[in-house]
Write an enzyme that holds these catalytic residues in place. Structure first.
Site, mmCIF file in Angstrom:
data_model
loop_
_atom_site.group_PDB
_atom_site.id
_atom_site.type_symbol
_atom_site.label_atom_id
_atom_site.label_comp_id
_atom_site.label_asym_id
_atom_site.label_seq_id
_atom_site.Cartn_x
_atom_site.Cartn_y
_atom_site.Cartn_z
ATOM 1 C CB CYS A 1 32.794 0.922 -6.436
ATOM 2 S SG CYS A 1 31.927 1.155 -4.901
ATOM 3 C CB ALA B 1 23.084 2.796 -2.627
ATOM 4 C CB THR B 2 24.235 -1.507 -5.920
ATOM 5 O OG1 THR B 2 25.498 -0.862 -5.755
ATOM 6 C CG2 THR B 2 24.221 -2.236 -7.258
ATOM 7 C CB SER C 1 24.103 3.373 1.055
ATOM 8 O OG SER C 1 25.000 2.484 1.677
#
Lengths: 388, 142
Positions: free
Chosen positions: A329, A75-76, A203
């Site tokens: 995170c 997803a990043t 993700s």
């Protein structure tokens, strides 16, 4: 889960579902679907078939066409590709972006980078419940706005934004909408045929798939174009070059397929467990405060502030439970959560907040044990503390 | 080290089961108290020393708000001070204790707060003050 630790950190990552792992294992060795999906020979075509099946499975969960799904490393990367890709491609139309202060770091830091590159970013503040209202987005739109990026479900507090309402506002003004759906896919119904969303990030590992794989939905009608981040073999319609990781993609596809089949009953189960957890915690610690909207929230995430004690101590005291203070995170930097601060919690309350996230393998017994441990340790630490 | 943390097993043991925590009864004799830190800065300590006529610290109590290191340092300092002369308490370095335990540099602030609370209590005794809290304002956040 057969472990000593009670794992209540499903929002950080999930274990791979054994049914997913089984499919992945078939794509690794000589006997399996190991070939390069871009190769023209028979093993390559077989791998390509597996990849395309997975693409259809991912698309089916969210009401997209398979051709609208671009596989990425997670997803990043999807967030980076969507935001940088759209901002640069449409920079002739304008250089203004809108996002919120409580996005995932993958969105926040990408937008900050674009600011350094000469773009202008409006950072929206959430309301006291942690929501970004469509009217707030509408007020921030400008003639030179090219992209709005708002998350579907907040990763720390679990609140669900009205992306249907936000999409109506952005579509009417001809502005692209990107939605980070890393925490919502498979937990909240998503139908991209009816939503006015142009780009959506997914993700694999938040949904019982493997880490290292994600996807970006890129709308074809009306068509959205992106400048790629990576250049190479022109894979994924030129938007993401690099040999496709068949085993990862197959794993993500299977995970999304299972989520599609099991979403209604799983959401019901998780809602019940989350309510049980909150009722139990509130009974054990009546001072506990719920962070985020009381009802407009995803089934698996519960974020609770524990007044009067220090957060790190509570987290370590509850070492038998794997939970996060803020998101995994961000908890490495030991700062109070920027999300909770944005909601108006002071440093002490933000610092003593814990995110519990439950998932497919969470049991009633685990929830009950977690309540016992947290209640016991909270009162132990409170007794140790001086008055005030 | 405790799995997943920067704390060793000694720190962990004192955090899990702090020794000598609490406060002396209001009518206990020979008790002096000192305080340091502030909740808004993340740690606050109140330390009580019970001193006999010969100037020996016969017992200690404390209350603590803070991270595991702050709690463990209070516990370990209380053990170290018990039975020793008050002049040793005045010189006792919680910062050195933190260094010996291998606490990361960010936790040095915790040691300073504990040390300040102990020294405030010793000053209270030396000034022959009534047994109330001497408060040290903690301003440095390292």
């Amino acid at each position: 889960m057969k472990q000593e630790t009670i794992y209540l950190d499903y929002a950080a990552t999930t274990p791979v579902d054994p049914r997913v792992a089984e499919k992945m294992a078939c794509c690794l060795t000589c006997e399996g679907t190991f070939a390069n999906p871009a190769s023209a020979h028979a093993p390559g075509r077989k791998a390509r078939g597996a990849v395309e099946r997975a693409r259809s499975q991912v698309a089916a969960l969210v009401g997209a066409e398979p051709g609208e799904i671009v596989f990425t490393s997670g997803a990043t990367e999807s967030d980076n590709l969507a935001i940088k890709g759209a901002a640069h491609f449409y920079s002739d139309k304008g250089r203004h972006l809108i996002t919120s202060r409580i996005e995932h770091k993958a969105v926040l830091d990408t937008c900050k980078q674009l600011e350094r590159d000469g773009f202008e970013v409006t950072w929206l503040k959430p309301d006291a419940d942690g929501l970004i209202q469509p009217s707030v987005v509408e007020q921030a739109l400008r003639p030179d706005t090219v992209l709005v990026s708002i998350m579907h479900v907040n990763n720390e507090i679990g609140t669900v934004n009205d992306i249907a309402g936000i999409g109506r506002v952005t579509r009417e003004r001809g502005v692209l909408l990107h939605v980070d759906a890393a925490q919502s896919a498979g937990k909240v119904p998503i139908d991209l045929k009816t939503l006015c969303v142009d780009l959506m990030s997914f993700s694999g590992h938040k949904l019982y798939g493997p880490k290292g794989i994600g996807a970006l939905y890129v709308r074809r009608e009306p068509r959205v174009q992106l400048d790629p981040l990576m250049h190479g073999g022109g894979h994924e319609h030129g938007m993401r070059s690099g040999t496709l990781a068949t085993h990862q993609i197959v794993g993500m596809g299977e995970a999304f397929e299972l989520a599609r089949q099991e979403l209604p009953q799983e959401a019901k189960k998780l809602n019940a467990l989350r309510e049980k957890l909150w009722r139990g915690l509130h009974a054990a610690v009546p001072q506990a405060l719920l962070n985020g909207h009381p009802t407009q929230r995803v089934c698996g995430i519960l974020n609770v502030a524990f007044p009067g004690i220090e957060g790190e101590s509570l987290l370590f005291a509850c070492g038998a439970i794997a939970v996060s203070s803020g998101s995994a995170c961000t908890s490495a930097d030991q700062q109070p959560s920027f999300v909770l601060r944005a909601l108006g919690r002071d440093d002490q309350l933000a610092g003593s907040s814990i995110r519990f996230s439950i998932g497919r393998f969470t049991t009633d017994d685990e929830v009950e044990a977690a309540v016992r441990v947290v209640g016991q340790e909270y009162h132990r630490l409170l007794d140790l503390a001086p008055a005030g | 080290m405790f799995p997943g943390s920067e704390y060793n097993t000694e720190v962990w043991s004192h955090f899990r089961a702090p020794r000598n925590s609490g406060v002396f009864p209001a009518d206990a004799s020979g008790v002096v108290a000192g305080a340091a830190g502030a909740r808004k800065h993340g740690r606050a300590v109140e330390f009580q020393l019970q001193v006999n006529a010969a100037g020996t610290v016969v017992d200690c109590r404390y209350r603590v708000f803070g991270c595991p290191a702050t709690i463990a340092l209070c516990s370990m300092a209380s053990e170290a001070l018990k039975g020793g002369p008050l002049c040793d308490a005045a010189r006792y370095s919680v910062v050195q204790l933190a260094d010996r335990l291998g606490l990361v540099a960010e936790k040095r602030a915790a040691a300073i707060v504990v040390e300040d609370a102990i020294r405030a209590a010793v000053r209270r005794y030396n000034n022959n003050s009534p047994p109330q809290l001497a408060v040290v304002k903690f301003t440095m956040e390292s």
